[in-house]
Write a protein that holds these residues in place. Structure first.
Motif, PDB file in Angstrom:
ATOM      1  N   UNK A   1       4.977   4.405  -6.393  1.00  0.00           N
ATOM      2  CA  UNK A   1       4.499   4.781  -7.724  1.00  0.00           C
ATOM      3  C   UNK A   1       3.539   3.740  -8.271  1.00  0.00           C
ATOM      4  N   UNK A   2       3.814   2.465  -8.023  1.00  0.00           N
ATOM      5  CA  UNK A   2       2.932   1.401  -8.509  1.00  0.00           C
ATOM      6  C   UNK A   2       1.571   1.462  -7.820  1.00  0.00           C
ATOM      7  N   UNK A   3       1.542   1.907  -6.559  1.00  0.00           N
ATOM      8  CA  UNK A   3       0.281   2.049  -5.843  1.00  0.00           C
ATOM      9  C   UNK A   3      -0.481   3.306  -6.246  1.00  0.00           C
ATOM     10  N   UNK A   4       0.151   4.184  -7.023  1.00  0.00           N
ATOM     11  CA  UNK A   4      -0.530   5.389  -7.487  1.00  0.00           C
ATOM     12  C   UNK A   4      -0.160   6.638  -6.714  1.00  0.00           C
ATOM     13  N   UNK A   5       0.792   6.554  -5.803  1.00  0.00           N
ATOM     14  CA  UNK A   5       1.232   7.718  -5.032  1.00  0.00           C
ATOM     15  C   UNK A   5       2.489   8.280  -5.665  1.00  0.00           C
TER      16      UNK A   5
ATOM     17  N   UNK B   1       8.145  -9.685   2.305  1.00  0.00           N
ATOM     18  CA  UNK B   1       7.354  -8.921   3.286  1.00  0.00           C
ATOM     19  C   UNK B   1       5.922  -8.816   2.778  1.00  0.00           C
ATOM     20  N   UNK B   2       5.059  -9.775   3.128  1.00  0.00           N
ATOM     21  CA  UNK B   2       3.694  -9.774   2.584  1.00  0.00           C
ATOM     22  C   UNK B   2       2.864  -8.563   2.997  1.00  0.00           C
ATOM     23  N   UNK B   3       3.157  -7.939   4.111  1.00  0.00           N
ATOM     24  CA  UNK B   3       2.375  -6.800   4.612  1.00  0.00           C
ATOM     25  C   UNK B   3       2.884  -5.468   4.084  1.00  0.00           C
ATOM     26  N   UNK B   4       3.911  -5.469   3.252  1.00  0.00           N
ATOM     27  CA  UNK B   4       4.570  -4.238   2.840  1.00  0.00           C
ATOM     28  C   UNK B   4       3.612  -3.272   2.142  1.00  0.00           C
ATOM     29  N   UNK B   5       2.861  -3.732   1.174  1.00  0.00           N
ATOM     30  CA  UNK B   5       1.982  -2.833   0.422  1.00  0.00           C
ATOM     31  C   UNK B   5       0.871  -2.257   1.294  1.00  0.00           C
ATOM     32  N   UNK B   6       0.334  -3.078   2.199  1.00  0.00           N
ATOM     33  CA  UNK B   6      -0.703  -2.577   3.113  1.00  0.00           C
ATOM     34  C   UNK B   6      -0.132  -1.528   4.058  1.00  0.00           C
ATOM     35  N   UNK B   7       1.083  -1.754   4.558  1.00  0.00           N
ATOM     36  CA  UNK B   7       1.725  -0.780   5.437  1.00  0.00           C
ATOM     37  C   UNK B   7       2.006   0.526   4.693  1.00  0.00           C
TER      38      UNK B   7
ATOM     39  N   UNK C   1      15.906  -5.931   6.924  1.00  0.00           N
ATOM     40  CA  UNK C   1      14.871  -6.679   6.211  1.00  0.00           C
ATOM     41  C   UNK C   1      14.041  -5.814   5.266  1.00  0.00           C
ATOM     42  N   UNK C   2      14.114  -4.491   5.400  1.00  0.00           N
ATOM     43  CA  UNK C   2      13.353  -3.597   4.521  1.00  0.00           C
ATOM     44  C   UNK C   2      14.088  -3.383   3.199  1.00  0.00           C
ATOM     45  N   UNK C   3      13.336  -3.204   2.105  1.00  0.00           N
ATOM     46  CA  UNK C   3      13.993  -2.901   0.829  1.00  0.00           C
ATOM     47  C   UNK C   3      14.574  -1.493   0.823  1.00  0.00           C
ATOM     48  N   UNK C   4      15.368  -1.203  -0.173  1.00  0.00           N
ATOM     49  CA  UNK C   4      16.016   0.104  -0.300  1.00  0.00           C
ATOM     50  C   UNK C   4      14.994   1.190  -0.606  1.00  0.00           C
ATOM     51  N   UNK C   5      15.430   2.436  -0.464  1.00  0.00           N
ATOM     52  CA  UNK C   5      14.539   3.575  -0.711  1.00  0.00           C
ATOM     53  C   UNK C   5      14.052   3.598  -2.156  1.00  0.00           C
ATOM     54  N   UNK C   6      14.912   3.253  -3.081  1.00  0.00           N
ATOM     55  CA  UNK C   6      14.506   3.266  -4.493  1.00  0.00           C
ATOM     56  C   UNK C   6      13.412   2.227  -4.749  1.00  0.00           C
ATOM     57  N   UNK C   7      13.494   1.082  -4.094  1.00  0.00           N
ATOM     58  CA  UNK C   7      12.456   0.061  -4.237  1.00  0.00           C
ATOM     59  C   UNK C   7      11.144   0.546  -3.644  1.00  0.00           C
ATOM     60  N   UNK C   8      11.222   1.188  -2.478  1.00  0.00           N
ATOM     61  CA  UNK C   8      10.007   1.732  -1.870  1.00  0.00           C
ATOM     62  C   UNK C   8       9.389   2.820  -2.746  1.00  0.00           C
ATOM     63  N   UNK C   9      10.220   3.635  -3.387  1.00  0.00           N
ATOM     64  CA  UNK C   9       9.700   4.663  -4.290  1.00  0.00           C
ATOM     65  C   UNK C   9       8.973   4.022  -5.471  1.00  0.00           C
TER      66      UNK C   9
ATOM     67  N   UNK D   1      -5.680  11.944 -12.202  1.00  0.00           N
ATOM     68  CA  UNK D   1      -6.161  11.103 -11.102  1.00  0.00           C
ATOM     69  C   UNK D   1      -5.046  10.741 -10.131  1.00  0.00           C
ATOM     70  N   UNK D   2      -3.905  11.322 -10.294  1.00  0.00           N
ATOM     71  CA  UNK D   2      -2.762  11.000  -9.437  1.00  0.00           C
ATOM     72  C   UNK D   2      -3.003  11.467  -8.014  1.00  0.00           C
TER      73      UNK D   2
END
Length: 160
Positions: free
Chosen positions: A143-147, A82-88, A131-139, A106-107
Motif C-alpha cells: 500500500x505504501x508503494x501505491x499498489x 531486508x534492504x532489497x525488500x521494496x525493490x523485490x 526472515x521475511x515479515x508477516x503478510x500484514x506487513x507486506x500488505x 491514480x491507484x
C-alpha cells in the motif's frame, strides 16, 4: 537530611510526575542535599537508579542537558533488516498491476495478494520464511508503494 516516611513518599511522587532532564536534575539536587553517600542512600531508600543519578549529577555539574535517544527505541522497520525488500516487491507486482480502468484515480491495482507475494519471495528470491515479515506487513508495504490488492472484475454482462 533526615528521610522520614512522609519525605520518602513526597520525593517518590515528585519524581514520578517529572520527565526527562528535569527529573534527573531534581534527583541530583536531592542527592546533593543528602550529603556524602547520597547516591547509595537514594538507591536503597528511594529506589532510584544509580545510572540515572550519575547522569543527573553530570548534568547538574556541567550545566549541559543530555538528550534522550527516543528514536533508538522500538522495533526497526522491515527495510532495515531486508534492504532489497521494496525493490523485490516492485519487481513482482509491476507485471501484475493495472491502473483504474475508468481512470478515476491514480491507484495501481494488483491481482497478487500479500500472501502470494510472500510465496514468490520464498520460491524465486530464495528468502527464508523466518526472515521475511508477516503478510500484514507486506500488505502495508504494498500500500505504501501505491499498489492496492483487489479482485479482478471479470467481464460481466451489461445491465439492461
Amino acid at each position: 537530611m533526615e528521610l522520614t516516611p512522609e519525605t520518602v513518599a513526597f520525593l517518590r511522587d515528585t519524581v514520578r510526575s517529572l520527565k526527562g532532564s528535569v527529573r534527573r536534575l531534581f534527583m541530583a539536587r536531592t542527592v546533593r542535599e543528602l550529603g556524602p553517600g547520597g547516591q547509595q542512600r537514594a538507591e536503597r531508600e528511594l529506589g532510584w537508579n544509580r545510572g540515572t543519578l550519575r547522569l543527573g549529577a553530570h548534568e547538574l555539574r556541567t550545566g549541559l542537558t543530555c538528550l534522550d535517544n527516543f528514536t533508538a527505541r522500538g522495533r526497526k522497520r522491515a527495510e532495515v533488516h531486508l534492504p532489497q525488500l521494496l525493490e523485490d516487491l516492485r519487481e513482482f507486482v509491476d507485471g501484475q498491476s493495472q491502473t483504474d480502468p475508468q481512470f478515476k484515480s491514480n491507484r495501481l491495482y494488483t491481482r497478487l495478494s500479500a500472501a502470494e507475494v510472500r510465496r514468490q519471495l520464498i520460491t524465486q528470491k530464495g528468502c527464508r520464511d523466518a526472515e521475511l515479515p508477516a503478510e500484514s506487513t507486506l500488505a502495508q508495504k504494498l500500500n505504501a508503494l501505491g499498489y492496492h490488492p483487489t479482485r479482478v472484475r471479470k467481464c460481466q454482462p451489461q445491465k439492461k
